[in-house]
Design a protein around this motif. Structure first.
Motif, short mmCIF file in Angstrom:
data_model
loop_
_atom_site.label_atom_id
_atom_site.label_comp_id
_atom_site.label_asym_id
_atom_site.label_seq_id
_atom_site.Cartn_x
_atom_site.Cartn_y
_atom_site.Cartn_z
N ASN A 1 -6.11 -0.07 5.65
CA ASN A 1 -4.73 -0.15 5.16
C ASN A 1 -4.24 1.22 4.65
O ASN A 1 -3.06 1.54 4.79
CB ASN A 1 -4.60 -1.18 4.04
CG ASN A 1 -4.51 -2.59 4.58
OD1 ASN A 1 -3.95 -2.81 5.66
ND2 ASN A 1 -5.08 -3.54 3.87
N ALA A 2 -5.14 1.98 4.06
CA ALA A 2 -4.74 3.31 3.57
C ALA A 2 -4.35 4.21 4.74
O ALA A 2 -3.34 4.93 4.68
CB ALA A 2 -5.87 3.95 2.76
N TYR B 1 2.58 1.55 -3.46
CA TYR B 1 1.60 1.86 -4.50
C TYR B 1 1.47 3.37 -4.71
O TYR B 1 1.56 3.86 -5.83
CB TYR B 1 0.24 1.26 -4.11
CG TYR B 1 -0.90 1.63 -5.03
CD1 TYR B 1 -1.09 0.96 -6.23
CD2 TYR B 1 -1.79 2.66 -4.69
CE1 TYR B 1 -2.15 1.30 -7.08
CE2 TYR B 1 -2.84 3.00 -5.52
CZ TYR B 1 -3.02 2.33 -6.72
OH TYR B 1 -4.06 2.67 -7.54
N PHE C 1 -6.67 -0.76 -1.44
CA PHE C 1 -6.23 -1.53 -0.26
C PHE C 1 -7.22 -1.49 0.90
O PHE C 1 -7.00 -2.12 1.92
CB PHE C 1 -4.86 -1.01 0.21
CG PHE C 1 -3.78 -1.19 -0.83
CD1 PHE C 1 -3.15 -2.42 -0.98
CD2 PHE C 1 -3.44 -0.15 -1.70
CE1 PHE C 1 -2.18 -2.61 -1.96
CE2 PHE C 1 -2.48 -0.33 -2.67
CZ PHE C 1 -1.85 -1.56 -2.81
N ASN D 1 -5.62 5.15 -2.85
CA ASN D 1 -5.10 4.06 -2.02
C ASN D 1 -6.21 3.25 -1.35
O ASN D 1 -6.20 2.02 -1.40
CB ASN D 1 -4.14 4.66 -0.97
CG ASN D 1 -3.22 3.61 -0.39
OD1 ASN D 1 -3.68 2.76 0.37
ND2 ASN D 1 -1.95 3.65 -0.74
N HIS D 2 -7.19 3.95 -0.76
CA HIS D 2 -8.24 3.21 -0.03
C HIS D 2 -9.13 2.40 -0.98
O HIS D 2 -9.73 1.41 -0.57
CB HIS D 2 -9.08 4.16 0.83
CG HIS D 2 -9.83 5.19 0.06
ND1 HIS D 2 -9.30 6.43 -0.25
CD2 HIS D 2 -11.07 5.18 -0.50
CE1 HIS D 2 -10.18 7.12 -0.95
NE2 HIS D 2 -11.26 6.39 -1.11
N ALA E 1 0.83 -1.21 0.00
CA ALA E 1 0.00 0.00 0.00
C ALA E 1 0.87 1.26 0.00
O ALA E 1 0.59 2.22 -0.72
CB ALA E 1 -0.94 0.00 1.20
#
Ligand code: IPE
Ligand code: IPE
Ligand code: MG
Ligand code: MG
Ligand code: MG
Length: 294
Positions: A108-109, A37, A104, A100-101, A34
Motif C-alpha cells: 500500500n505504501a 496519512y 499500511f 507509511n509502510h 494511506a
C-alpha cells in the motif's frame, strides 16, 4: 518561520490539502487513507511555500496559485514514502509518525506513492486558472516530470543508493544532491515564477535562486542528520552514518559543510538582487532553509 504571511500561507496550504482529501467518493478506501496519512502528517510545506512566494513577489494571484502549489508537495510526499521503504532507507519514523509502510504495509505504501505522483501531474493539468494558456501548462507538466523522473529525483535516489559506502568526489555528490532533492525545489520556484508571469530574466534569476536553494536544502538535511534531534526532526537522526551514505559531512567534514552551506545561501540571496521583492520573503525562506533545526 516568524513572518506572518509565511505562517498564513502554510495554513492555507494545509487547509487546501485537507480539502483535497475530502472527496467523499474516495474516503475509507485503503489507498486514500494511506495517501492522506502521509500528506496530512505535517511537514514544513517548503515546496508549496516556494511556489507561492515566488508567484506573490512577482505580483501573481495567491488564490489561483494555491491549488498548483499542492502538486510539488504531493510529489515530494510520494518521494518520502518511497524513500522510507525497507528496500530504500528503511526508516520507521517520518513527520513525527510511524512511516507509511509500517502502518499500511509495503504494497500500500508503494501504491500510495505511485498515486500521489500521478495526482501531482493531474493537478497541474487541471487546476483552474483565469488566464494560464495551455502551452504554459504543458511546460509546467513537462518540467515537473523532468525534475522528478529519470533525469531528476529518481535518478538522484538511484545515485544515493549506489554511492552508499563507496568513494565519492564533491562534484559527484553535488550532482547527486541536485538530482535527489535540488531538482524538485528548483521546480517549485519555477512553477511559482511561471504562475506569477515572470519575464525571461526574472525566470532566469529565480531559477538560479532555486538551484542554489535546492542544493542548500540537502546539504542542511545532511548536517541535521548528524547534529539534529530525532524528536524535533520527526525522523530518525543518524541514519546516514548508520547506512554509510554519501553526505557532505562524511565527505568534507562538518565545518566545511557548514561553510559550503553558507556559500550556497549567499548564492541564493545574490540571485535575488534584481528581482522585485515587495516583502523580501524569498530571502527569508533561504535564510530559514540554511538555519532550520528540522
Ligand atoms: C526531507 O524533506 C527529504 C529531503 C528531500 C531532504 P523535508 O525536510 O522538506 O521534509 P518535510 O516535507 O518537512 O517533512
Ligand atoms: C531524500 O533524501 C530525498 C528524497 C526523498 C527524494 P534523504 O534520504 O536524505 O531524506 P530523509 O533524510 O530521509 O528525509
Ligand atoms: Mg534517502
Ligand atoms: Mg531517507
Ligand atoms: Mg536525509
Amino acid at each position: 518561520m516568524k513572518h506572518p504571511l509565511i505562517d498564513q500561507l502554510v495554513d492555507r496550504v494545509d487547509d487546501a490539502l485537507v480539502n483535497y482529501f475530502r472527496d467523499k467518493d474516495l474516503t475509507c478506501h485503503p489507498l486514500d487513507r494511506a495517501m492522506e496519512y502521509s500528506v496530512l502528517a505535517g511537514g514544513k510545506r517548503m515546496r508549496p511555500l516556494l511556489t507561492l512566494v515566488a508567484c506573490y513577489e512577482l505580483g501573481g494571484s495567491l488564490d489561483e496559485a494555491i491549488a498548483f502549489s499542492l502538486a510539488p508537495e504531493l510529489l515530494h510526499t510520494y518521494s518520502l514514502i518511497h524513500d522510507d521503504l525497507p528496500s530504500m532507507d528503511d526508516d520507521d519514523m517520518r513527520r513525527g509518525k510511524p512511516t507509511n509502510h509500517k502502518v499500511f504495509g509495503e504494497a500500500n505504501a508503494i501504491l500510495a506513492g505511485d498515486a500521489l505522483q500521478t495526482e501531482a501531474i493531474q493537478i497541474i493539468a487541471s487546476a483552474p486558472h483565469s488566464h494560464l494558456d495551455d502551452e504554459k501548462r504543458i511546460t509546467m507538466i513537462k518540467e515537473l516530470c523532468l525534475a522528478s523522473g529519470r533525469r531528476g529525483m529518481v535518478a538522484g535516489q538511484v545515485m544515493d543508493m549506489e554511492a552508499a559506502g563507496k568513494e565519492m568526489d564533491v562534484d559527484r555528490l553535488v550532482k547527486l544532491h541536485q538530482r535527489k532533492t535540488g531538482a524538485l525545489i528548483r521546480y517549485s520556484v519555477r512553477l511559482g515564477a511561471m504562475l506569477g508571469n515572470a519575464d525571461e530574466s526574472q525566470l532566469l534569476d529565480l531559477t538560479a535562486y532555486g538551484q542554489s536553494l535546492g542544493l542548500l536544502f540537502q546539504v542542511v538535511d545532511d548536517l541535521l542528520d548528524v547534529e539534529g534531534d530525532s524528536g524535533l526532526l520527526g525522523k530518525t537522526a543518524g541514519k546516514d552514518v548508520d547506512q554509510n551514505k554519501a553526505t557532505f559531512p562524511k565527505l568534507i567534514g562538518l565545518e566545511a559543510s557548514r561553510k559550503f552551506a553558507d556559500g550556497l545561501l549567499d548564492e541564493a540571496l545574490q540571485a535575488l538582487t534584481r528581482l522585485p521583492q515587495q516583502e523580501k520573503l524569498l530571502g527569508s525562506l533561504a535564510n530559514y532553509v540554511r538555519h532550520r533545526e528540522y
